[in-house]
Every structure is written in structure tokens, then in C-alpha cells.
Design an enzyme around this catalytic site. Sequence first.
Site, PDB file in Angstrom:
ATOM      1  N   MET A 133       0.848  -1.212   0.008  1.00  0.00           N
ATOM      2  CA  MET A 133       0.131  -0.052   0.069  1.00  0.00           C
ATOM      3  C   MET A 133       0.620   1.296  -0.156  1.00  0.00           C
ATOM      4  O   MET A 133       0.258   2.449  -0.239  1.00  0.00           O
ATOM      5  CB  MET A 133      -1.011  -0.004   1.127  1.00  0.00           C
ATOM      6  CG  MET A 133      -0.221   0.034   2.481  1.00  0.00           C
ATOM      7  SD  MET A 133       0.197   1.605   3.208  1.00  0.00           S
ATOM      8  CE  MET A 133      -1.361   2.309   3.448  1.00  0.00           C
ATOM      9  N   TYR A 134       2.092   1.318   0.160  1.00  0.00           N
ATOM     10  CA  TYR A 134       2.894   2.527   0.040  1.00  0.00           C
ATOM     11  C   TYR A 134       2.939   2.899  -1.166  1.00  0.00           C
ATOM     12  O   TYR A 134       3.390   2.427  -2.206  1.00  0.00           O
ATOM     13  CB  TYR A 134       4.368   2.235   0.723  1.00  0.00           C
ATOM     14  CG  TYR A 134       4.445   1.581   2.054  1.00  0.00           C
ATOM     15  CD1 TYR A 134       3.505   1.738   2.762  1.00  0.00           C
ATOM     16  CD2 TYR A 134       5.720   0.885   2.178  1.00  0.00           C
ATOM     17  CE1 TYR A 134       3.870   1.471   4.313  1.00  0.00           C
ATOM     18  CE2 TYR A 134       5.940   0.638   3.705  1.00  0.00           C
ATOM     19  CZ  TYR A 134       4.789   0.825   4.649  1.00  0.00           C
ATOM     20  OH  TYR A 134       5.166   0.512   5.932  1.00  0.00           O
ATOM     21  N   SER A 135       2.325   4.223  -1.379  1.00  0.00           N
ATOM     22  CA  SER A 135       2.202   4.883  -2.555  1.00  0.00           C
ATOM     23  C   SER A 135       1.351   3.903  -3.445  1.00  0.00           C
ATOM     24  O   SER A 135       1.536   3.887  -4.764  1.00  0.00           O
ATOM     25  CB  SER A 135       3.444   5.339  -3.254  1.00  0.00           C
ATOM     26  OG  SER A 135       4.252   6.377  -2.397  1.00  0.00           O
ATOM     27  N   TYR A 136       0.600   3.216  -3.007  1.00  0.00           N
ATOM     28  CA  TYR A 136      -0.116   2.156  -3.708  1.00  0.00           C
ATOM     29  C   TYR A 136       0.498   1.429  -4.783  1.00  0.00           C
ATOM     30  O   TYR A 136       0.175   1.231  -6.006  1.00  0.00           O
ATOM     31  CB  TYR A 136      -1.483   3.029  -4.549  1.00  0.00           C
ATOM     32  CG  TYR A 136      -2.455   3.704  -3.119  1.00  0.00           C
ATOM     33  CD1 TYR A 136      -3.329   2.774  -2.546  1.00  0.00           C
ATOM     34  CD2 TYR A 136      -2.459   5.118  -3.215  1.00  0.00           C
ATOM     35  CE1 TYR A 136      -3.999   3.370  -1.593  1.00  0.00           C
ATOM     36  CE2 TYR A 136      -3.015   5.491  -2.228  1.00  0.00           C
ATOM     37  CZ  TYR A 136      -4.060   4.602  -1.452  1.00  0.00           C
ATOM     38  OH  TYR A 136      -4.869   5.220  -0.476  1.00  0.00           O
TER      39      TYR A 136
END
Length: 326
Positions: A59-62
Site C-alpha cells: 500500500m505504500y504509494s499504492y
Amino acid sequence: MEYIRLGNTGMKVSRICLGTMTYGKPTDRWPWALNEEQSRPFIQKALELGVNFFDTADMYSYGASEEVVGTWLKEFARRDELVIATKVYQPMSQDPNDAGLSRKHIMSSIDKSLKRLKTDYIDLYQTHRWDYDTPIEETMEALHDVVKAGKARYIGASSMHSWQFAKALYTADLHGWTRFVSMQPHYNLIYREEEREMIPLCLDQKIGVIPWSPLARGLLTGNRSKERNETLRAKTDEFGKKLYHTDTDFEIVARLSEIAAQRGVSDAQVALAWMLGKPAITAPIIGASKPGHLEDAVAALSVKLTSEEITRLEELYQPHPVLGHV
């Protein structure tokens, strides 16, 4: 660099883990994120300093963080020399099944993470949070199947209540499924609630502890006060503002700065030295977004605090509500 076994496994990881939430691409949620080219020197420097342990999440920066990490690690290092960790749970789209720890989401997410990271396997596949909507039996069996398929070497978990982690370990043992080997808790000098139950549980069960936010989102570097937030992240990080804001938190930061000044080292080095001296800690997860951050973190390995200094750092602490489990 120093290396240590991850929990009760035979895998060795550097005592500093590079957290890569900072790398990916700027978004409304992560306006401070560094893009691919900006991230390059930090990943390269980490490898030069002997870091072999890299932590990210889908989910980091999708997904962009995994892509950036995969690109530069593939360019700068051999895969077998690396320990790559990522996480699953957080929503990746508006699709109701594109979140959580169901078998459906785990099986879909592992393949997407592998593709973004440009690798055939994840060394440490972690649950990002506890899923109240999915039976723990479904989650643990799915993770076991991911390991048996060769897509992950080990599994770990991040912030949850101790009873939940104990339940997950018990469920795996009961069915002969793959056990969690690590816990990634919220833990630092101004948030020590994990010392009550989670860390003793990890010590008892020989679980590796890899804390997130060991520098309290930069607060323990000494460049911020209750009235002054200098960085873009500090100004826009609403979650961080909920975590650290009490008068006592800032009194501990002031005490930290006093000890650092007396030693002639940085605040960050003292804060990390305090953590690295704890018997349960495997490797704190360090974020790096400016030159010198990584060198500072590695230098902390050489700082050995006295018992008097540890007492001075710890004596101001006041209990906090549970923070970081959601």
C-alpha cells in the site's frame, strides 16, 4: 554493519532495516514521497553500508514503493544477498475484496507484489494489521500455502494486540501451519506500551522484533518541537500528529537532546542506541530521506549507553493509550 538471526530462523539480517515508505511517488496521502530517481541514492547507500534488510508494503504509494525498491535492488545487488520484506492487508482499491487478510486477497496480493518487486519470492511476507472480518484460520492457512508454493520464505506480522498474536501462533501450531517468525510493532523511546505484553511474548516465543517508527516519525531526531514542524512530512502527517503530541513526549525529546549533546553525537544515534540495547530488538526500521540519515543510523551501532543514561531516558515516560494498531 552487524548481522543477527531473525527470530528463531537461520536467516541473518542487518541490524538496521531500511524502511521504504518514503520511496515511490508523491500522492495526496504521501506528498513527501520521493520518486524513483530521488530514491536511488538512498537504496544504493544502504547497500554500500552493509544493509541487506529492506521493508516495504503493497500500500505504500499504492504499489509504487514496491516498484521503486524492486528496480533499484535488482540493479545494485544480487537477489540472494537481500532480505526483502513486504506487507499485505491495507485497501489497494475500492473493490471490497482488494483489502484484508482473506485467502482471496492474500493469493492475489502476493502475485502482484512479486511482479512489482521484480522477484520470484519474498523473504518475509507480513500481515500489515489484524483483520477482524476474516477468521484467523483462513489467514494462517493461506499464508502457509504461500510459503509452501515458494512465493515467500517466512511470514511475519505487524501491529496488533498481544492476545491476537498469541492466537495466530497457537492456530499455526495447532494445524501444523507456518508460524510467524517476526513482529513489527510500534515502539520507540516515547511510545513503549509494547513492553507490557508484546515484547515479553516475542522473547518467550523467540520472535524477531523489527519496530516501526523507532525515531517517532522524526521527532527523536531533535529537529522538531511542539510548536515547530520543519519538514513537509511533519506538516502533512496527520497520523503522526495523533501518535506524538503530549508534553511528556517533548520532555523526553529534550532529555534525549541533553544526553546526545553530552556525548557529542546526534539525537537519532542515542535514540537508536537505546533501542538496539534492548534484548528483544532485532532491527529497527529506519526511514531515510536526506543525506546522512543512513550513516547516522549505522553509527548508532557503536554507541553504548550507560545504565545511568538509560535511566535518564526512561524515567520521564508516562503510559499512553494503544496507538498504531489501525
